[in-house]
Design an enzyme around this catalytic site. Sequence first.
Site, PDB file in Angstrom:
ATOM      1  N   SER A 119       0.787  -1.237   0.000  1.00  0.00           N
ATOM      2  CA  SER A 119       0.000   0.000   0.000  1.00  0.00           C
ATOM      3  C   SER A 119       0.819   1.287   0.000  1.00  0.00           C
ATOM      4  O   SER A 119       0.245   2.369  -0.134  1.00  0.00           O
ATOM      5  CB  SER A 119      -0.963   0.007   1.185  1.00  0.00           C
ATOM      6  OG  SER A 119      -2.087  -0.789   0.886  1.00  0.00           O
ATOM      7  N   ALA A 184     -10.875 -13.114   0.280  1.00  0.00           N
ATOM      8  CA  ALA A 184      -9.748 -13.346   1.187  1.00  0.00           C
ATOM      9  C   ALA A 184      -9.349 -14.816   1.199  1.00  0.00           C
ATOM     10  O   ALA A 184      -8.154 -15.151   1.152  1.00  0.00           O
ATOM     11  CB  ALA A 184     -10.103 -12.885   2.596  1.00  0.00           C
TER      12      ALA A 184
END
Length: 436
Positions: A119, A184
Amino acid sequence: MTVTRVATDTGGQRAGARRRAARTGVVALLAGAVAAGALAAPAQAGDRTPATAVDAAVAEKHSRHAATQQAIEAFVATGTPGATVTATDAYGVWRSAAGIGDLKTGKKRGANDLFRVASITKTFVATVLLQMEAEGRLSLDDTVDTWLPGLVRGNGNDGRKITVRQLLNHTSGIFNYTSDPDYARKYLLEGYLENRYENVPPEYHVKVALSHRPDFAPGTGFSYSNTGYVLAGMIIEKVSGRTYEHEVRKRIIKPLKLRSTSNPGDTVELPQPSSRAYSKLTQTPDDPAAKIHDVTEIHGSQGWADGDITSSAADLNRFYSALLRGKLLSPKQLKAMKTTTAASNGWYGLGLYKTALSCTTVWGHGGGAAGSLSEAATTEDGRHQIAFNINGDWAASYDQFTAVLEAEYCGKKPGAAKAGASNTAGAIRTTVANRG
């Protein structure tokens, strides 16, 4: 593969800190002595510095970073395979590493390793969009629908009510696709090894997010969302007519000569030099039966504009220094980037976190990918940076990441190392502390 003992290196994403580390469970890694590799600042032409003075300067540099070295070693002491770190300040560049880079061969972690920054990519994306605004090519107050008409619709989601700015500061309310339980399981946890080479287009990430209702009405809260940056990357491409990767290279990587920084595209391997990345790929990593998996390889599309960049600690320091010193943005755009909203672990601007330490305030970002947790920070004047990465995602704690920043900027020696707490959210890239 089960690891029972690894010695630390004897040579010279907050990601974590705010990102709470992704997994727990301790592999019995024993920390050893680490000889930090410091690069002395070059003498000016004509200097005739006595050898004793040079020795004293080198010794002083080692001393200044002793606390940081201890904080890096703490990761290894509590179960992370290895760590790499680079700090840059008025005295020069200091590089070091600790622990193991390859559990199969026993190769040590490298001080010049490249890694997936996850990120931290978001700061690059926000910078590109702010540059485009300065050029008059868009406004951050444009709606998502202005550039991606009709894309964000359904389940209470409406791109006509969400602005580009809200995507960048995580106030859009749009659901974070990596928090979707099915996604996920398939791409971040149990299904990772089977599906990691799959090409996953950004449109699919948006589709996953839109299968959920928004977290809140746009502009009424803060919720970290990788989906927002997928949409931001799509807007970059719509505005420029070029790929998001092209714009990052043209506007940031090439001008700053970030030779160790790249977008992976369709590749799955890490550029060299690099170490392996490891994860237990389970929500119960403290289970004695949980295996450690090599998760280094992954198709670049599974991160994209919300987290695909690979880089080095030195390059990240160069990037954040240039950014905060105004070399990439005009004063107006930099002010906009640093205009923050209350976040879960500090204050968030546009692709940039603000963190108050005990002695100063720093700006930066962190990132968490499978097996790779990173942090990059700089002082507001852009003159002192640190970036580091660990290559295991199950053992580190929030406090350990904070301890590295406190050590580097405030000289605080870390306390007794403790393993991280279990991460029940399950999505590595997102829950590595709700920040990346």
